[in-house]
Design an enzyme around this catalytic site. Structure first.
Site, PDB file in Angstrom:
ATOM      1  N   ASP A 197      28.052  46.485  52.158  1.00 46.97           N
ATOM      2  CA  ASP A 197      28.940  46.684  51.006  1.00 46.97           C
ATOM      3  C   ASP A 197      30.165  47.466  51.500  1.00 46.97           C
ATOM      4  O   ASP A 197      30.025  48.634  51.908  1.00 46.97           O
ATOM      5  CB  ASP A 197      28.160  47.476  49.940  1.00 46.97           C
ATOM      6  CG  ASP A 197      28.975  47.755  48.692  1.00 46.97           C
ATOM      7  OD1 ASP A 197      30.216  47.703  48.745  1.00 46.97           O
ATOM      8  OD2 ASP A 197      28.358  48.048  47.657  1.00 46.97           O
ATOM      9  N   VAL A 198      31.323  46.847  51.469  1.00 49.60           N
ATOM     10  CA  VAL A 198      32.516  47.496  52.042  1.00 49.60           C
ATOM     11  C   VAL A 198      32.910  48.782  51.315  1.00 49.60           C
ATOM     12  O   VAL A 198      33.654  49.588  51.863  1.00 49.60           O
ATOM     13  CB  VAL A 198      33.734  46.533  52.096  1.00 49.60           C
ATOM     14  CG1 VAL A 198      33.474  45.362  53.034  1.00 49.60           C
ATOM     15  CG2 VAL A 198      34.125  46.053  50.697  1.00 49.60           C
ATOM     16  N   TYR A 230      41.924  45.827  37.697  1.00 47.85           N
ATOM     17  CA  TYR A 230      42.046  44.836  38.776  1.00 47.85           C
ATOM     18  C   TYR A 230      43.505  44.714  39.208  1.00 47.85           C
ATOM     19  O   TYR A 230      43.822  44.777  40.402  1.00 47.85           O
ATOM     20  CB  TYR A 230      41.513  43.475  38.303  1.00 47.85           C
ATOM     21  CG  TYR A 230      41.678  42.380  39.337  1.00 47.85           C
ATOM     22  CD1 TYR A 230      40.789  42.260  40.396  1.00 47.85           C
ATOM     23  CD2 TYR A 230      42.736  41.462  39.269  1.00 47.85           C
ATOM     24  CE1 TYR A 230      40.933  41.260  41.358  1.00 47.85           C
ATOM     25  CE2 TYR A 230      42.893  40.474  40.218  1.00 47.85           C
ATOM     26  CZ  TYR A 230      41.985  40.374  41.255  1.00 47.85           C
ATOM     27  OH  TYR A 230      42.146  39.393  42.210  1.00 47.85           O
ATOM     28  N   LYS A 279      45.213  45.751  43.046  1.00 47.65           N
ATOM     29  CA  LYS A 279      45.942  44.878  43.968  1.00 47.65           C
ATOM     30  C   LYS A 279      47.315  45.473  44.306  1.00 47.65           C
ATOM     31  O   LYS A 279      47.830  45.278  45.406  1.00 47.65           O
ATOM     32  CB  LYS A 279      46.049  43.467  43.386  1.00 47.65           C
ATOM     33  CG  LYS A 279      44.690  42.755  43.313  1.00 47.65           C
ATOM     34  CD  LYS A 279      44.024  42.662  44.685  1.00 47.65           C
ATOM     35  CE  LYS A 279      42.703  41.923  44.657  1.00 47.65           C
ATOM     36  NZ  LYS A 279      42.067  41.799  45.985  1.00 47.65           N
ATOM     37  N   SER A 301      47.205  40.048  45.439  1.00 49.92           N
ATOM     38  CA  SER A 301      47.182  39.068  44.346  1.00 49.92           C
ATOM     39  C   SER A 301      48.528  39.087  43.648  1.00 49.92           C
ATOM     40  O   SER A 301      49.207  40.127  43.627  1.00 49.92           O
ATOM     41  CB  SER A 301      46.097  39.436  43.329  1.00 49.92           C
ATOM     42  OG  SER A 301      46.181  38.588  42.196  1.00 49.92           O
ATOM     43  N   ASN A 330      39.047  40.552  52.611  1.00 49.81           N
ATOM     44  CA  ASN A 330      39.002  39.573  51.522  1.00 49.81           C
ATOM     45  C   ASN A 330      38.100  40.006  50.366  1.00 49.81           C
ATOM     46  O   ASN A 330      38.352  39.655  49.218  1.00 49.81           O
ATOM     47  CB  ASN A 330      38.516  38.234  52.091  1.00 49.81           C
ATOM     48  CG  ASN A 330      38.063  37.281  51.003  1.00 49.81           C
ATOM     49  OD1 ASN A 330      38.876  36.631  50.345  1.00 49.81           O
ATOM     50  ND2 ASN A 330      36.746  37.208  50.787  1.00 49.81           N
ATOM     51  N   ILE A 376      37.298  32.107  48.746  1.00 46.95           N
ATOM     52  CA  ILE A 376      38.427  32.156  49.678  1.00 46.95           C
ATOM     53  C   ILE A 376      37.962  32.680  51.041  1.00 46.95           C
ATOM     54  O   ILE A 376      38.362  32.170  52.089  1.00 46.95           O
ATOM     55  CB  ILE A 376      39.536  33.064  49.097  1.00 46.95           C
ATOM     56  CG1 ILE A 376      40.123  32.437  47.819  1.00 46.95           C
ATOM     57  CG2 ILE A 376      40.638  33.301  50.131  1.00 46.95           C
ATOM     58  CD1 ILE A 376      41.076  33.360  47.053  1.00 46.95           C
TER      59      ILE A 376
HETATM   60  P1  NDP Z   1      34.660  35.368  44.894  1.00 50.11           P
HETATM   61  O1  NDP Z   1      34.113  36.206  43.789  1.00 50.11           O
HETATM   62  O2  NDP Z   1      34.449  33.904  44.857  1.00 50.11           O
HETATM   63  O3  NDP Z   1      34.118  35.913  46.307  1.00 50.11           O
HETATM   64  C1  NDP Z   1      34.191  37.277  46.607  1.00 50.11           C
HETATM   65  C2  NDP Z   1      33.448  37.533  47.899  1.00 50.11           C
HETATM   66  O4  NDP Z   1      33.508  38.942  48.191  1.00 50.11           O
HETATM   67  C3  NDP Z   1      31.980  37.160  47.798  1.00 50.11           C
HETATM   68  O5  NDP Z   1      31.571  36.570  49.015  1.00 50.11           O
HETATM   69  C4  NDP Z   1      31.294  38.505  47.582  1.00 50.11           C
HETATM   70  O6  NDP Z   1      29.961  38.491  48.067  1.00 50.11           O
HETATM   71  C5  NDP Z   1      32.183  39.434  48.416  1.00 50.11           C
HETATM   72  N1  NDP Z   1      32.095  40.823  47.993  1.00 50.11           N
HETATM   73  C6  NDP Z   1      32.340  41.324  46.762  1.00 50.11           C
HETATM   74  N2  NDP Z   1      32.155  42.642  46.762  1.00 50.11           N
HETATM   75  C7  NDP Z   1      31.788  42.994  48.021  1.00 50.11           C
HETATM   76  C8  NDP Z   1      31.463  44.222  48.639  1.00 50.11           C
HETATM   77  N3  NDP Z   1      31.463  45.376  47.958  1.00 50.11           N
HETATM   78  N4  NDP Z   1      31.166  44.217  49.960  1.00 50.11           N
HETATM   79  C9  NDP Z   1      31.155  43.064  50.660  1.00 50.11           C
HETATM   80  N5  NDP Z   1      31.448  41.867  50.121  1.00 50.11           N
HETATM   81  C10 NDP Z   1      31.759  41.834  48.816  1.00 50.11           C
HETATM   82  O7  NDP Z   1      36.216  35.729  44.973  1.00 50.11           O
HETATM   83  P2  NDP Z   1      37.473  34.890  45.538  1.00 50.11           P
HETATM   84  O8  NDP Z   1      37.066  34.119  46.737  1.00 50.11           O
HETATM   85  O9  NDP Z   1      38.101  34.210  44.406  1.00 50.11           O
HETATM   86  O10 NDP Z   1      38.432  36.096  45.938  1.00 50.11           O
HETATM   87  C11 NDP Z   1      38.549  36.596  47.257  1.00 50.11           C
HETATM   88  C12 NDP Z   1      39.686  37.612  47.292  1.00 50.11           C
HETATM   89  O11 NDP Z   1      40.899  36.991  46.871  1.00 50.11           O
HETATM   90  C13 NDP Z   1      39.469  38.810  46.371  1.00 50.11           C
HETATM   91  O12 NDP Z   1      39.959  39.985  46.998  1.00 50.11           O
HETATM   92  C14 NDP Z   1      40.300  38.461  45.166  1.00 50.11           C
HETATM   93  O13 NDP Z   1      40.695  39.591  44.445  1.00 50.11           O
HETATM   94  C15 NDP Z   1      41.460  37.736  45.812  1.00 50.11           C
HETATM   95  N6  NDP Z   1      42.172  36.842  44.902  1.00 50.11           N
HETATM   96  C16 NDP Z   1      41.541  35.748  44.334  1.00 50.11           C
HETATM   97  C17 NDP Z   1      42.247  34.914  43.488  1.00 50.11           C
HETATM   98  C18 NDP Z   1      41.660  33.697  42.873  1.00 50.11           C
HETATM   99  O14 NDP Z   1      42.344  33.030  42.077  1.00 50.11           O
HETATM  100  N7  NDP Z   1      40.444  33.307  43.188  1.00 50.11           N
HETATM  101  C19 NDP Z   1      43.643  35.189  43.150  1.00 50.11           C
HETATM  102  C20 NDP Z   1      44.205  36.345  43.800  1.00 50.11           C
HETATM  103  C21 NDP Z   1      43.479  37.130  44.644  1.00 50.11           C
HETATM  104  P3  NDP Z   1      28.760  39.302  47.349  1.00 50.11           P
HETATM  105  O15 NDP Z   1      29.017  39.231  45.873  1.00 50.11           O
HETATM  106  O16 NDP Z   1      27.555  38.559  47.797  1.00 50.11           O
HETATM  107  O17 NDP Z   1      28.832  40.689  47.894  1.00 50.11           O
END
Ligand code: NDP
Length: 250
Positions: free
Chosen positions: A54-55, A144, A148, A131, A80, A17
């Site tokens: 890392d956020v 989780y 949210k 979410s 995000n 996303i």
């Molecule tokens: P993905 O797992 O596909 O992507 C998550 C992204 O966040 C990756 O680019 C990852 O990169 C990055 N990330 C994770 N942890 C960290 C960190 N500590 N610091 C910086 N970057 C980080 O998830 P989605 O795209 O599916 O989800 C995106 C958001 O939408 C999330 O907050 C999720 O909870 C929310 N969401 C998603 C839904 C879905 O159906 N997909 C439904 C509802 C909400 P890397 O691992 O390289 O750090």
């Protein structure tokens, strides 16, 4: 929809996303800074600014914000980045609590704390990824789901504390097909049956695409949504609008 010359931070924009939001804001003319814990993804467009960070670490959040501020006053923050752990409460270890709460709760807090003081005098927009799991409980996702709920609540507090300079809204996606959603379906005893059942429960009769979320985020950071703040917009193809009665039997 985003006005040109905006400086936007989108956390976790390497895939899923976040990537769709990065590409949408870029297309709308913003200078976009994004981050992830690994190296810059090879397919990220060259004009997107990448920070490995890392956020959940306050010092990384400050570094991401400072990088964006080098390009001008920050006008947009999209929180995000998020992770999912598929466990009930008794199954969740201390390390998993720290990791999930560290990213999904503290990460959003860290980024807001770092960015709000750097936001443009003329105003800034924050959009947090909540979410539907923050409103209704997905099974075996206890921490989780709770994280949210925190995001939805923090969204309202920031809107109240920092308006009118800062608007803060959240989006609550349902099933958006990314790596994260795939790992949710992998929990089912019969993932294909779970998928078919889930689609039948969506009035839209499909799962969401990352672009469905990016389109709403683009609107929330535009002047067209100027009177919307402290709100959480559900993007779930109608899934949570339906009653639990099985479709097709009535
Ligand atoms: P993905 O797992 O596909 O992507 C998550 C992204 O966040 C990756 O680019 C990852 O990169 C990055 N990330 C994770 N942890 C960290 C960190 N500590 N610091 C910086 N970057 C980080 O998830 P989605 O795209 O599916 O989800 C995106 C958001 O939408 C999330 O907050 C999720 O909870 C929310 N969401 C998603 C839904 C879905 O159906 N997909 C439904 C509802 C909400 P890397 O691992 O390289 O750090």
């Amino acid at each position: 929809m985003t006005e040109a010359n905006k400086i936007a931070i989108v956390t976790g924009g390497g895939r899923g996303i976040g990537r769709a939001i990065v590409e949408r804001l870029r297309r709308d003319g913003a200078t976009v800074v994004t981050c992830g814990r690994g190296e810059r993804p090879a397919d990220l467009p060259a004009d997107i600014i990448w920070v490995t960070g890392d956020v959940s670490r306050p010092e990384d959040a400050s570094r991401i914000a400072a990088t964006a501020a080098q390009h001008g006053d920050i006008t947009v923050l999209v929180n995000n980045a998020g992770i999912q752990i598929e466990k009930t409460v008794p199954e969740t270890t201390d390390a998993e609590w720290d990791q999930l709460v560290g990213v999904n709760c503290r990460g959003v807090f860290n980024m807001c704390r770092a960015v709000i003081p750097l936001m443009a005098e003329g105003g800034g927009d924050i959009v947090n990824l909540g979410s539907i799991s923050g409103m209704v409980a997905d099974p075996s996702m206890a921490i989780y789901n709770a994280s949210k709920g925190f995001v939805h609540s923090l969204t309202r507090s920031i809107a109240v504390d920092h308006g009118p300079k800062v608007r803060c809204n959240a989006v609550s996606p349902g099933w958006i097909m990314t790596e994260m959603a795939e790992s949710g379906f992998a929990l089912a005893s019969d993932p294909e049956k779970a998928r078919a059942d889930s689609i039948a429960r969506h009035p839209a009769r499909r799962f969401g695409k990352p672009e469905d979320v990016a389109n709403v985020v683009a609107w929330l950071v535009s002047t067209e949504s100027a009177f919307v703040t402290g709100h959480c917009i559900t993007i779930d193809g109608g899934l949570t609008a339906a009653s639990p009665l099985q479709p097709g039997l009535f």
